[in-house]
Design a protein around this motif. Structure first.
Motif, PDB file in Angstrom:
ATOM      1  N   HIS A  19      43.127  38.927  30.186  1.00  0.00           N
ATOM      2  CA  HIS A  19      43.362  40.367  30.360  1.00  0.00           C
ATOM      3  C   HIS A  19      43.951  40.727  31.570  1.00  0.00           C
ATOM      4  N   CYS A  36      40.807  42.080  20.202  1.00  0.00           N
ATOM      5  CA  CYS A  36      41.414  43.192  20.630  1.00  0.00           C
ATOM      6  C   CYS A  36      42.213  44.001  19.166  1.00  0.00           C
ATOM      7  N   THR A  37      42.422  44.922  19.220  1.00  0.00           N
ATOM      8  CA  THR A  37      43.223  45.696  18.268  1.00  0.00           C
ATOM      9  C   THR A  37      44.693  45.391  18.470  1.00  0.00           C
ATOM     10  N   LYS A  82      46.327  46.859  21.657  1.00  0.00           N
ATOM     11  CA  LYS A  82      45.869  46.306  22.891  1.00  0.00           C
ATOM     12  C   LYS A  82      46.247  45.023  23.291  1.00  0.00           C
ATOM     13  N   TRP A 123      46.890  41.538  27.010  1.00  0.00           N
ATOM     14  CA  TRP A 123      46.313  40.210  26.931  1.00  0.00           C
ATOM     15  C   TRP A 123      47.566  38.927  27.008  1.00  0.00           C
TER      16      TRP A 123
END
Length: 310
Positions: A56, A87-88, A91, A95
C-alpha cells in the motif's frame, strides 16, 4: 465544457477503469483455478522461484541491514491482490507498489544439489551436533565437541584467514568423523556452502583406479569451498597409509588450499607430530591451517572409543 459534463466524463472513465479491473480479476481467477489443477513442486511460488507482493502507498519501508535493501513493513501476496481479496477495484491504484523475494524452495533446491554433490551418504546426513553424546564421556570428547561447535559459529569470520580449518586427531571411535560431518552438514544446510567429503582410504583407492579422471577429481578437491578429508593417512597394521604417491596427491590438494585460504576439515588417527613425521612440509601446513581449532584425543581406549564403551 460545463462542470456537469466534466464530472460525467470523469465518472465514465472511472467506471471504465473499474470494469477493466473487474474483467482482469475474473480472468486472473480463471487462471488461478486452472493453475491450482496443475502439479507444482512448490505450491507457494508455483515453481516461479519468486514471490511477488503488493504494498500500500502509505506503508513505511525500512532498511534490512543484512540484505542491504529496503523492505516494506507490511505487504500482501500479489495473488490475493489480483483476485480481489485485498481491496475493491477503485482502491487498486493505492496498491501499485510491489516487492518481490526469492521463494524458500530455491534455497531448498540448492541445498539438495549441494548435499548430492557433497558425497555424503544418507546415513552420514543424520550425523548432527544434536545426536552427538557427551554425557558421561571423558573431557577430551567434550573438548572436541565444543571445538567443533565453536568452529562452525566462527566460520564466517575466519574462512578466508590463514587459520580457517579444523583438525580432530587421535583415538579411533571417539566421534571425530561424526563431529566433522556435523560441521559439514551445517555448512551446507544453514549457509549453503559447497562442501566435499573425501574418505581417505576409499578415496585414494578410487583415484588410483580411475586414473583418467585423477586430475579432474583432484582439481575438485583443490577448489571446493570446504573439503573434509576423513581418516587422513589411516594406519594399517600400525603403519600410516602414506606411500610417496599418496603423499604427493594430498600435498597437491593441501598446498593449493593453503595458498588460496580454502578451509579443510581433517580427521585422522595420527597426532600432529605423526603427521609432521610423514611429511614436515605437508604436516606444518595442516598445523598452521588448523592451529586455532585442533583437538588431539589420547588416553584410555575403553573410555574414548564409544564402540568399545557401549
Amino acid at each position: 465544457m460545463s462542470t456537469t459534463t466534466h464530472s460525467s466524463n470523469t465518472g465514465q472513465k472511472l467506471q471504465a477503469i473499474i470494469t477493466n479491473l473487474r474483467k482482469k480479476s475474473a480472468q486472473y481467477s480463471e487462471r488461478v483455478a486452472s493453475e491450482e489443477e496443475a502439479d507444482y513442486e512448490c505450491a507457494t511460488c508455483k515453481d516461479r522461484g519468486i514471490i511477488v507482493y503488493r504494498v500500500h502507498k502509505d506503508t513505511p519501508w525500512e532498511l534490512d541491514e543484512k540484505k542491504k535493501h529496503l523492505v516494506p513493513e507490511a505487504m500482501v501476496p500479489e495473488d490475493d491482490f489480483l483476485s480481489g481479496k485485498v481491496c475493491t477495484p477503485d482502491k487498486a491504484r493505492e496498491w501499485k507498489d510491489t516487492y518481490s523475494k526469492q521463494c524458500e524452495c530455491v534455497r531448498q533446491k540448492k541445498i539438495a544439489r549441494l548435499m548430492k554433490a557433497s558425497g555424503i551418504t544418507e546415513e552420514f546426513e543424520k550425523l548432527v551436533f544434536g545426536n552427538f553424546k557427551t554425557e558421561g564421556k571423558p573431557d577430551m570428547i567434550k573438548e572436541a565437541y565444543d571445538c567443533a561447535i565453536e568452529y562452525f559459529k566462527d566460520f564466517e569470520n575466519i574462512h578466508r584467514k590463514r587459520s580457517n580449518s579444523i583438525a580432530l586427531l587421535g583415538q579411533p571411535g571417539s566421534g571425530k568423523t561424526h563431529l566433522s560431518t556435523a560441521i559439514m552438514n551445517n555448512l551446507i544446510k544453514k549457509k549453503s556452502i559447497h562442501c566435499l567429503y573425501f574418505p581417505y582410504v576409499e578415496g585414494m583407492g578410487n583415484l588410483k583406479t580411475d586414473f583418467d579422471q585423477l586430475e579432474t577429481k583432484l582439481d575438485a578437491m583443490r577448489k571446493v569451498e570446504v573439503l573434509f578429508i576423513d581418516d587422513l593417512f589411516k594406519p594399517a597394521k600400525g603403519q600410516p597409509r602414506a606411500t610417496e604417491w599418496q603423499i604427493e596427491q594430498i600435498q597437491s590438494v593441501v598446498n593449493y588450499r593453503y595458498l588460496n585460504h580454502l578451509p579443510l576439515l581433517i580427521s585422522s588417527e595420527l597426532t600432529t607430530d605423526e603427521l609432521l613425521n610423514i611429511d614436515e612440509a605437508l604436516g606444518s601446513r595442516i598445523h598452521q591451517m588448523c592451529r586455532d581449532y585442533t583437538v588431539i584425543i589420547k588416553g584410555d581406549r575403553m573410555k574414548l572409543n564409544h564402540r568399545l564403551g557401549d
